[in-house]
Write an enzyme that holds these catalytic residues in place. Structure first.
Site, PDB file in Angstrom:
ATOM      1  N   ASP A 135       6.438 -36.798  34.179  1.00 51.11           N
ATOM      2  CA  ASP A 135       5.608 -37.242  33.107  1.00 51.11           C
ATOM      3  C   ASP A 135       5.435 -39.007  33.436  1.00 51.11           C
ATOM      4  O   ASP A 135       6.557 -39.187  33.626  1.00 51.11           O
ATOM      5  CB  ASP A 135       6.017 -37.082  31.667  1.00 51.11           C
ATOM      6  CG  ASP A 135       4.993 -37.256  30.706  1.00 51.11           C
ATOM      7  OD1 ASP A 135       3.627 -37.231  30.413  1.00 51.11           O
ATOM      8  OD2 ASP A 135       5.149 -37.507  29.462  1.00 51.11           O
ATOM      9  N   HIS A 142      -2.525 -47.887  26.867  1.00 48.92           N
ATOM     10  CA  HIS A 142      -1.469 -46.777  26.281  1.00 48.92           C
ATOM     11  C   HIS A 142      -0.296 -47.838  25.983  1.00 48.92           C
ATOM     12  O   HIS A 142       0.567 -48.769  25.168  1.00 48.92           O
ATOM     13  CB  HIS A 142      -0.504 -45.275  26.594  1.00 48.92           C
ATOM     14  CG  HIS A 142       0.314 -44.794  25.829  1.00 48.92           C
ATOM     15  ND1 HIS A 142      -0.073 -44.162  24.585  1.00 48.92           N
ATOM     16  CD2 HIS A 142       1.192 -45.174  26.412  1.00 48.92           C
ATOM     17  CE1 HIS A 142       1.886 -44.204  24.593  1.00 48.92           C
ATOM     18  NE2 HIS A 142       2.198 -44.358  25.736  1.00 48.92           N
ATOM     19  N   ARG A 151       8.069 -54.731  22.712  1.00 46.44           N
ATOM     20  CA  ARG A 151       7.983 -56.406  23.604  1.00 46.44           C
ATOM     21  C   ARG A 151       7.259 -57.380  23.268  1.00 46.44           C
ATOM     22  O   ARG A 151       7.719 -58.628  23.524  1.00 46.44           O
ATOM     23  CB  ARG A 151       8.187 -56.217  24.574  1.00 46.44           C
ATOM     24  CG  ARG A 151       9.223 -55.485  25.338  1.00 46.44           C
ATOM     25  CD  ARG A 151       9.411 -54.569  26.924  1.00 46.44           C
ATOM     26  NE  ARG A 151       8.102 -54.525  27.087  1.00 46.44           N
ATOM     27  CZ  ARG A 151       8.031 -52.913  27.369  1.00 46.44           C
ATOM     28  NH1 ARG A 151       8.749 -52.053  26.749  1.00 46.44           N
ATOM     29  NH2 ARG A 151       6.865 -52.772  28.187  1.00 46.44           N
ATOM     30  N   GLU A 214      -2.167 -36.092  26.748  1.00 51.27           N
ATOM     31  CA  GLU A 214      -1.976 -36.633  28.200  1.00 51.27           C
ATOM     32  C   GLU A 214      -3.164 -35.573  28.878  1.00 51.27           C
ATOM     33  O   GLU A 214      -3.324 -34.360  28.967  1.00 51.27           O
ATOM     34  CB  GLU A 214      -0.779 -35.766  29.035  1.00 51.27           C
ATOM     35  CG  GLU A 214       0.057 -37.595  28.072  1.00 51.27           C
ATOM     36  CD  GLU A 214       0.833 -37.671  28.827  1.00 51.27           C
ATOM     37  OE1 GLU A 214       1.227 -36.780  30.052  1.00 51.27           O
ATOM     38  OE2 GLU A 214       2.556 -37.656  27.976  1.00 51.27           O
ATOM     39  N   TYR A 258      17.138 -43.356  24.202  1.00 49.78           N
ATOM     40  CA  TYR A 258      16.675 -44.331  25.041  1.00 49.78           C
ATOM     41  C   TYR A 258      16.777 -45.116  26.428  1.00 49.78           C
ATOM     42  O   TYR A 258      16.491 -44.970  27.698  1.00 49.78           O
ATOM     43  CB  TYR A 258      14.753 -44.223  25.419  1.00 49.78           C
ATOM     44  CG  TYR A 258      14.067 -45.509  25.310  1.00 49.78           C
ATOM     45  CD1 TYR A 258      15.096 -46.431  24.059  1.00 49.78           C
ATOM     46  CD2 TYR A 258      14.722 -46.219  26.377  1.00 49.78           C
ATOM     47  CE1 TYR A 258      14.305 -47.769  23.850  1.00 49.78           C
ATOM     48  CE2 TYR A 258      13.604 -47.504  26.326  1.00 49.78           C
ATOM     49  CZ  TYR A 258      13.132 -47.981  24.847  1.00 49.78           C
ATOM     50  OH  TYR A 258      13.188 -49.502  24.854  1.00 49.78           O
ATOM     51  N   LYS A 267      11.692 -35.766  23.864  1.00 50.40           N
ATOM     52  CA  LYS A 267      10.752 -35.156  24.030  1.00 50.40           C
ATOM     53  C   LYS A 267      10.821 -33.850  24.312  1.00 50.40           C
ATOM     54  O   LYS A 267       9.915 -32.816  24.807  1.00 50.40           O
ATOM     55  CB  LYS A 267      10.749 -35.764  25.999  1.00 50.40           C
ATOM     56  CG  LYS A 267      10.002 -37.555  24.983  1.00 50.40           C
ATOM     57  CD  LYS A 267       9.138 -37.855  25.368  1.00 50.40           C
ATOM     58  CE  LYS A 267       8.586 -38.937  25.348  1.00 50.40           C
ATOM     59  NZ  LYS A 267       6.644 -39.266  25.304  1.00 50.40           N
ATOM     60  N   SER A 271       6.466 -29.632  24.428  1.00 49.06           N
ATOM     61  CA  SER A 271       5.058 -30.020  25.433  1.00 49.06           C
ATOM     62  C   SER A 271       4.722 -28.914  25.198  1.00 49.06           C
ATOM     63  O   SER A 271       4.568 -27.204  25.990  1.00 49.06           O
ATOM     64  CB  SER A 271       5.199 -30.757  26.744  1.00 49.06           C
ATOM     65  OG  SER A 271       6.171 -31.573  26.783  1.00 49.06           O
ATOM     66  N   THR A 364       1.041 -40.560  28.233  1.00 51.67           N
ATOM     67  CA  THR A 364      -0.730 -40.998  27.117  1.00 51.67           C
ATOM     68  C   THR A 364      -2.046 -41.483  27.246  1.00 51.67           C
ATOM     69  O   THR A 364      -2.120 -42.500  28.618  1.00 51.67           O
ATOM     70  CB  THR A 364       0.083 -41.422  26.054  1.00 51.67           C
ATOM     71  OG1 THR A 364       0.942 -40.748  25.477  1.00 51.67           O
ATOM     72  CG2 THR A 364      -1.014 -40.887  24.853  1.00 51.67           C
TER      73      THR A 364
END
Lengths: 435, 435
Positions: A135, A142, A151, A214, A258, A267, A271, A364
């Site tokens: 991916d 995005h 951030r 996606e 993560y 994830k 999918s 995305t």
């Protein structure tokens, strides 16, 4: 494009200009096999090959008949893009009005009966046997929106983002075909600030279950391990075709797990992909320029063309358990910073082997226009801080049990649309597991 | 353990207590097929099954004969651990001195000729068809050492590290069997501080090519998508066996690419595994306590045993192009914070489907004692700041072209050793690619 003797709705994704490939089975013959979509029908290519002399239609292609009887498209994909081109053109010839071969099927009622089936009569299967799934994160708006959220505006993009197509390895075993229910995952979730001295995660069903809009790209032919694929050779030599991809995400699970190695259980529960693979050639007329990148790219990423991506209209529908549908997002696949050939060139720069059937996700895709152009609820709701209003009085931050998400994608005008059909998944309640 | 009628070196990894499974081919029969290792020989199980009536040796196992003729161990693994246990015990019986079945092979010279082959006469292949590869980060002292290097002693471990087995999805297509050359990857590398305003990465062969000493675990039987595997059921229900794993890493590539989604091209160019799968039962006598974790774990991670890991002696040899070999690391697999059953329980918590043949890596295993107990050059050299001295006057920070890394792992005393044989790879020069 000439018209077809098959009766096709002008708004159909599956016009004569498309001819996407998929894997079907029927109640009468439950063996999965290759078909193409045309209007509201499918053409069973195994049945076609078994009941007609196709040598005139498909001259000189070694290995085509067994490939069309395979339970996945891998064998067909492996034949390479010149063969895909030839077969698609021949099928267009077969299905068009008044061409050299149109009589072959049109005027043979028994063969039509066996091979031309209503889509409602077939079961769709995963089109490819997927070796590895990668991916990427090439949806520029995005990446900016999510980066800003976590951030701040000044550090929204990581320093590498404009220099290389950022990507990570996904979980091939969790890819399912449109229509497969998606169970809400249970996971470790930290409700408080992860930087507090003694974090106490809980184990619970995700409360931030999200979708991701996606575009997926399937690989046709492999490269040798240790040998990079040149960006200029990726498209003709290694791209089979495209699907819609919903990379379901549990944002709360992902947020805690993560660091430092990337997304994992947030994830890998599911999918969803659309069942019909739109061949690379079918999208050629819809090329467009992607998001401009002013960074000076290294040679291995320079495509030498300004139209490396496609302008595919993409839509996201949310359907509630009560059956009310709202289109919550509408954008275009042109909002990618990197093209698939660039992704492939980067992926193999160090020699990573691609295999037939490998799937690459674009990341995305969101437009620049905020909520209504976003490809995820994370963006639409600013991580749950504001609601997306649905038809009637309903609203969502993240997905509820019983909600369905349907992705759609298409390009071209009426009577010549090239589309993907639906990529749909309905959320089922979490499993009862020890926590 | 009784002794064998086969002549076995007392120091052999492949004692009668082991009986690891692999995939071989020979010059005479190039079809890959199943064998077990015994001393310096292999027993070709396809040849055994074809030339002897094995009903007495393997009673009542459906599907065993086709599984033993397969080109991978997947079909055998899928039969489940009770079958693996029965077959291993029967083979020990066949190969032991003075047991019920020892005459069957021992006293049949023609069969021995066909089925009992010197290891030097066989080619080893990848033992499993690997669907997905997941790499964990369960080596506690490695995580502490690397975290300290990049984030300082106070933030060495991320907040989630003691709460869940951190892992990420790797690249299945890049896994190769011991002996396969490993080409130095080319990649994007940032020489300056990535936080500088305008980073200018270069594209070059990695200058920080490293190895990682890991234990790999193969999955036997799948779980249903959406259904978690309970920690107490993972070992008996889902673990097939173990291999050594060298997860080659390009540290400079990884450093630039890995935010925010994790390692990618820094890892996906190659990972090497040892060819013989040591069955889970063969390691049972060597259970040990792992690194103590004082965190209160959620129920799904509570094993209810203190000996969830194994005390396998692990060694790393570096051999220069000139042929000089130095053992640069020696540690034990007991330095894991998480057991494989815990990794499996966490991996499937959200419903991620495991498939037969999936590979889980432990993460780099290092001891607490610094350089000589480290499982990576990153740690041994403090990211290239100090050298590892080799035999003679040579030294290394990272790997040079022509260097070979050989991992070894074994437990048990002489005449009863359970070991993995070698996991070896030699570095070949980088490809000439457009950069």
């Amino acid at each position: 494009m000439s018209s077809s003797w098959v009766d096709i709705d002008p708004a159909s994704d599956f016009s004569l200009a498309n001819i996407p490939f998929g894997i079907i089975s029927t109640a009468e013959d439950q063996t999965p096999r290759v078909a193409v979509a045309i209007g509201s029908h499918v053409l069973d290519l195994k049945a076609l090959a078994a009941n007609a002399n196709l040598a005139a239609l498909f001259p000189g292609i070694d290995g085509l008949t067994p490939a069309l009887s395979s339970p996945s498209l891998n064998a067909f994909a492996q034949l390479g893009r010149p063969v895909h081109r030839q077969v698609r053109a021949a099928l267009q010839d077969l299905l068009a009005t008044n061409t050299q071969h149109s009589a072959l099927l049109r005027d043979n009622a028994a063969l039509r009966q066996r091979a031309l089936l209503p889509q409602t009569a077939v079961q769709m299967h995963l089109p490819m046997e997927i070796g590895d799934y990668t991916d990427f994160y090439a949806g520029y708006h995005h990446a900016v929106a999510v980066g800003r959220m976590f951030r701040g505006a000044d550090n929204a993009l990581q320093p590498n983002y404009l220099h290389l197509p950022v990507g990570y390895h996904g979980r091939a075993s969790s890819i399912v075909v449109s229509g497969t229910p998606v169970r809400r995952p249970v996971g470790q979730i930290l409700l408080a600030d992860p930087k507090m001295p003694a974090p106490m995660p809980e184990v619970a069903p995700s409360r931030k279950l999200d979708m991701e809009l996606e575009l997926g790209c399937f690989i046709s032919r492999p490269n040798a391990m240790g040998e990079a694929i040149a960006v200029g050779e990726a498209d003709e030599g290694h791209v089979f075709g495209y699907v819609l991809l919903n990379d379901w995400s549990a944002r709360d699970v992902q947020m805690w797990e993560y660091v430092p190695l990337g997304p994992f259980n947030g994830k890998n529960f599911a999918s969803t992909i659309s069942p019909w693979v739109v061949l690379a050639d079918a999208l050629e007329p819809f090329r467009a320029g992607g998001v401009e990148n002013r960074t000076v790219l290294h040679e291995y990423l320079r495509e030498g063309r300004e139209d490396g991506v496609f302008d595919i209209t993409l839509e996201v529908d949310l359907t509630t358990a009560e059956g009310d549908t709202t289109t919550i997002g509408r954008t275009s696949s042109k909002h990618l910073l990197w093209s698939f050939p660039q992704m492939i060139a980067h992926h193999t720069l160090g020699g990573c082997p691609m295999r037939t059937g490998d799937l690459l996700g674009s990341g995305t895709i969101s437009g620049p226009g905020g909520q209504g152009e976003s490809g995820s609820l994370l963006e639409m709701t600013e991580n749950g801080r504001k609601e997306v209003l649905l038809r009637g009085t309903d609203a969502r931050t993240f997905l509820r049990d019983g909600d369905s998400i349907t992705l759609r994608g298409f390009c071209g005008a009426e009577n010549g649309r090239v589309g993907f059909g639906e990529c749909r998944g309905k959320i089922a309640g979490a499993a009862q597991t020890r926590r």
